[in-house]
Write a protein that holds these residues in place. Sequence first.
Motif: not given
Lengths: 346, 242
Positions: B48-50, B114, B117-118, B126, B131, B209, B212-216
Amino acid sequence: MWQRLTLTGLFAVALLAGACTVDPRPDNPGGDQQAEQQVEAGVPQEYRAKALAHARDRQIDACGLHDPAAAEKATGDKGDELVPGSGGLHECDLRLHKGEFNSTWRFNVEAGALFDASSRKSAAPENLGGLDIFVTEHDTSCEIAKPIDDDYAVVIVANAPSGKDKPAKAPCQVLREYVTALAPTWKELPKRGSGRTTPEFTLTRLDPCSAAATAMDMFAEPFLETSNPVTCTARSMKPAPPQQRPKGVGRDEVTVTWVMDDDPSKLVRAGDDSAREVTIDGRKAVLNKGSNGCTTYIVWDPDVSVVADNRNPEDETLTQQIRVTTATCDNAEQIAQKIVAKVAGK
Amino acid sequence: MSRRLTAVVLAATAATALISGCTSILPGTAKPESASSSPREPGTNCKRSANPEQCVEWVDTKPKQGQDLLAQSTQDELITAYMLCSAVPTEVWDELLGPGHYRFIGQGPTCTISSDDNRKTPDGKFAPVVEVEIAVWAKDPLATDLAILRGKKELAENVSEFTIAGKPVMRYGTPEDADGVGRDKEELSIAALGDVNAPGVLRVRQTLRAPRGTSYDAPIDRAPLTSMRDVVVTELLKVLFP
């Protein structure tokens, strides 16, 4: 002779029925294995996995990932044309319109886009039509990625129409509907040469690294690296010390990309010496000086061209081209000659 | 730029980047021999890490304290990261980050914790993700960081100083780190032993942040970050540098 890029039939007429029918002919048995084994020797160990993935993804028929009829249903608009991306033959745009001068939605597909753990972490996992995908929402666009493996994906982006007419549906709503309809096709990604789209772009049968390898002798300790399924760069392991490059001089490297583009002769203008046309092995080529180096466009197959704008079919046609970028135009023609000889198998 | 200034800028970069786990600029060995029996392959949390390939699964390890912990960090960075990850009990992280949080050793000797993130909000969307990254630096005092960053105008304007739990703290943050858009951060360096001139810095970076799924560039509510910042540092100091 130009033609429209179609999915097993005429775009505007037969694609509704034929688009989802994948040609029943079996793929070349062992074809993938063959592709996997053909990584150029100049690709160092650290980049071989990437090159293998790119070789695999070069086999995906990017335009075959679209289904214009399904896009029409999701948007309520009319299909315009399928256009292989000028960014490379691993991309394909599907454009739609409402009327003669009213372009609307644009769907861009990229086969073999980088989509690693970091990307998955920030995108939202969903299941559409039995397909595990990741969604990212933006203001006027939406992105859906369907992973191929841990690091790469097919990525489709829906760009909403710009202008004063706000579309009835949000980009992600439209794209979810479209991808749900595409799911049966995307479960087995269509391969090039399967007959799902015509004409076939034969350049993609070749490895751009085999072309870029011809420029390796220009560099000390040279190596090759792919940056997408249709792009490969030759450069030196020993880069020159950082210094201000003169204007018009690009990086000291040679990059080869398989693209679809319009007639490069349009770059040549009277009274402007930034572009010049030459003939290389009987093929039209144009060398174009830019602010960041030189780009050479070599028309690979003038007999296979596709319409870039169905509303202006004779003026806007695209052909398969080899795009070569070099630091300057000084030796670009010689480099292009070696590349063409290699690609042509001479 | 003079050679001396170059060195200072590099040092500043190293100082501020330490917490980000940029191994290329860190001295020492990232994965020491003593940790050879530890799991190296990506497991449940590392997946699940980057960066699963650089990630090491966290192993619950009783933390050392104070000077002992600083000494440990010069000998065995991975074990130190285990200790940092083990410092605050699950129940406390449950309160701060919510249930489902997970820990791993990301790139370099940094512990990352973290939130799930789900996790979803009551309306089924979400939730934003928080983190917390934790590291220690034994070789220099906080005064070194301050001197480097205060020494350059464009960096100095991002520096502020205050105390948490009685210990001097330096916050480094650009306007973008606190604009409530896309990704916000609170990046703190704490004089671990209470003296800015004594070697030993605890670094804590808290990042919020967008879901999930949303714009930067999606707007985010940074209130959770603001409210938990001092609590996290206090909890860590309580165990690691009492």
